[in-house]
Design an enzyme around this catalytic site. Structure first.
Site, PDB file in Angstrom:
ATOM      1  N   ASN A  13       0.881  -1.167   0.000  1.00  0.00           N
ATOM      2  CA  ASN A  13       0.000   0.000   0.000  1.00  0.00           C
ATOM      3  C   ASN A  13       0.919   1.217   0.000  1.00  0.00           C
ATOM      4  O   ASN A  13       1.509   1.536   1.021  1.00  0.00           O
ATOM      5  CB  ASN A  13      -0.898  -0.025   1.250  1.00  0.00           C
ATOM      6  N   LYS A  15       0.190   4.239  -0.206  1.00  0.00           N
ATOM      7  CA  LYS A  15      -0.396   5.441   0.401  1.00  0.00           C
ATOM      8  C   LYS A  15      -0.140   6.642  -0.524  1.00  0.00           C
ATOM      9  O   LYS A  15      -0.133   6.456  -1.739  1.00  0.00           O
ATOM     10  CB  LYS A  15       0.149   5.631   1.816  1.00  0.00           C
ATOM     11  N   GLU A 171      -5.110  -4.911  10.507  1.00  0.00           N
ATOM     12  CA  GLU A 171      -4.073  -3.910  10.748  1.00  0.00           C
ATOM     13  C   GLU A 171      -4.318  -3.230  12.099  1.00  0.00           C
ATOM     14  O   GLU A 171      -5.141  -2.316  12.191  1.00  0.00           O
ATOM     15  CB  GLU A 171      -4.090  -2.855   9.634  1.00  0.00           C
ATOM     16  N   GLY A 177       2.918   2.250  10.717  1.00  0.00           N
ATOM     17  CA  GLY A 177       3.868   3.353  10.546  1.00  0.00           C
ATOM     18  C   GLY A 177       4.596   3.743  11.821  1.00  0.00           C
ATOM     19  O   GLY A 177       5.246   4.786  11.882  1.00  0.00           O
ATOM     20  N   SER A 217       3.772  -2.221  10.122  1.00  0.00           N
ATOM     21  CA  SER A 217       5.229  -2.308  10.286  1.00  0.00           C
ATOM     22  C   SER A 217       5.783  -3.686   9.936  1.00  0.00           C
ATOM     23  O   SER A 217       6.767  -4.138  10.505  1.00  0.00           O
ATOM     24  CB  SER A 217       5.654  -1.899  11.707  1.00  0.00           C
TER      25      SER A 217
HETATM   26  P1  13P Z   1       3.374   0.309   7.508  1.00  0.00           P
HETATM   27  O1  13P Z   1       3.844  -0.976   6.915  1.00  0.00           O
HETATM   28  O2  13P Z   1       4.105   1.512   7.016  1.00  0.00           O
HETATM   29  O3  13P Z   1       3.307   0.235   9.024  1.00  0.00           O
HETATM   30  O4  13P Z   1       1.865   0.510   7.015  1.00  0.00           O
HETATM   31  C1  13P Z   1       0.981  -0.538   7.145  1.00  0.00           C
HETATM   32  C2  13P Z   1      -0.254  -0.181   6.431  1.00  0.00           C
HETATM   33  O5  13P Z   1      -0.990   0.700   6.839  1.00  0.00           O
HETATM   34  C3  13P Z   1      -0.548  -0.887   5.181  1.00  0.00           C
HETATM   35  O6  13P Z   1      -1.828  -0.587   4.730  1.00  0.00           O
END
Ligand code: 13P
Length: 255
Positions: A13, A15, A171, A177, A217
């Protein structure tokens, strides 16, 4: 049906990262690295404006392209929104729905997550449906109740047949993050609670066939252990998916 027969899915993802030209480079690089690694499905969920470049770069490879949201109405006066049919015509196969950042910053609720999921499924998209508890809920000991309630509300009215195209991404919001990862045991246990909830709704066969990913993470260091757990069938990866080598290491761990 058991873990060995469930389809593992490693999805990135991105983002709000990568311009279209950067996306083309990153998809090509990722596709080169994951070539032939067919033990799992590999998906990159990119910003809307990157879709055309990403689909083009992924042609002829084993990388599938996903979007990060979709609107529930088919068309009309919904400024700034994108319909499921638009995504399908652009070559998108997967869509992330209900990500915690959308719930947190953009007013997404279980009701809108449910509506978006229905619209996406009706258009033939595969849905990566995100849910998970916030830190206070885990500390209060109500994680199981929270994820079970989200699972029921988000899947309300969705048929057992449609569940073939639903992937759940567990999640925990406190792990996104932050560098804090759920322990493999925590991830397994909560993915197990989600699977048990699906079993109550649809029966054991559907529950055992449903792919449940962990996200939060996940990286090249911790992926193998997380993915070894019975209820963890893949990963939804944020930060590490932006670095093709790191993402590839996670795909390799899933083989
Ligand atoms: P991270 O891997 O950066 O923690 O993000 C996870 C996430 O939100 C995937 O959709």
């Amino acid at each position: 049906m058991n873990k060995a027969t469930r389809k593992a899915i490693i999805a990135g993802n991105w983002k709000m990262n990568m311009t279209p030209s950067e996306a083309a480079v990153a998809v090509k690089k990722t596709a080169e690295l994951v070539e032939g690694k067919n033990g799992c499905e590999v998906v990159l969920c990119v910003p809307f404006v990157d879709i055309a470049a990403a689909v083009e770069a992924a042609k002829g490879t084993n990388v599938k392209i996903g979007a990060q949201n979709v609107h529930f109405e088919a068309k009309g006066a919904f400024t700034g929104e994108i319909s499921a049919a638009m995504l399908v015509e652009c070559g998108v196969e997967y869509v992330v729905i209900g990500h915690s950042e959308r719930r947190q910053y953009f007013g997404e609720t279980d009701e809108t997550v449910n509506k978006r999921t229905k619209a996406a499924l009706a258009a033939g998209l595969k849905v990566l449906l995100c849910l998970g508890e916030v830190r206070d809920e885990r500390l209060a000991g109500i994680t199981d109740e929270v994820v079970s309630m989200q699972t029921k509300l988000d899947l309300a009215g969705i048929s057992a047949e449609d569940m073939k195209n639903v992937i759940i991404a567990y999640e925990p919001v406190w792990a996104i993050g932050t560098g804090l990862t759920a322990t493999p045991e925590q991830a397994d246990e909560t993915c197990g609670v989600i699977r048990a909830t699906i079993a109550k709704l649809y029966g054991n066969d559907v529950a055992e066939a449903t792919t449940i990913q962990y996200g939060g993470s996940m990286n090249d260091q911790n992926a193998a252990e997380l993915l070894s757990k019975y209820h963890v069938d893949g990963g939804l990866i944020g930060g590490a998916s932006l670095v093709p080598e790191k993402f590839d290491a996670i795909v390799t761990a899933a083989q």
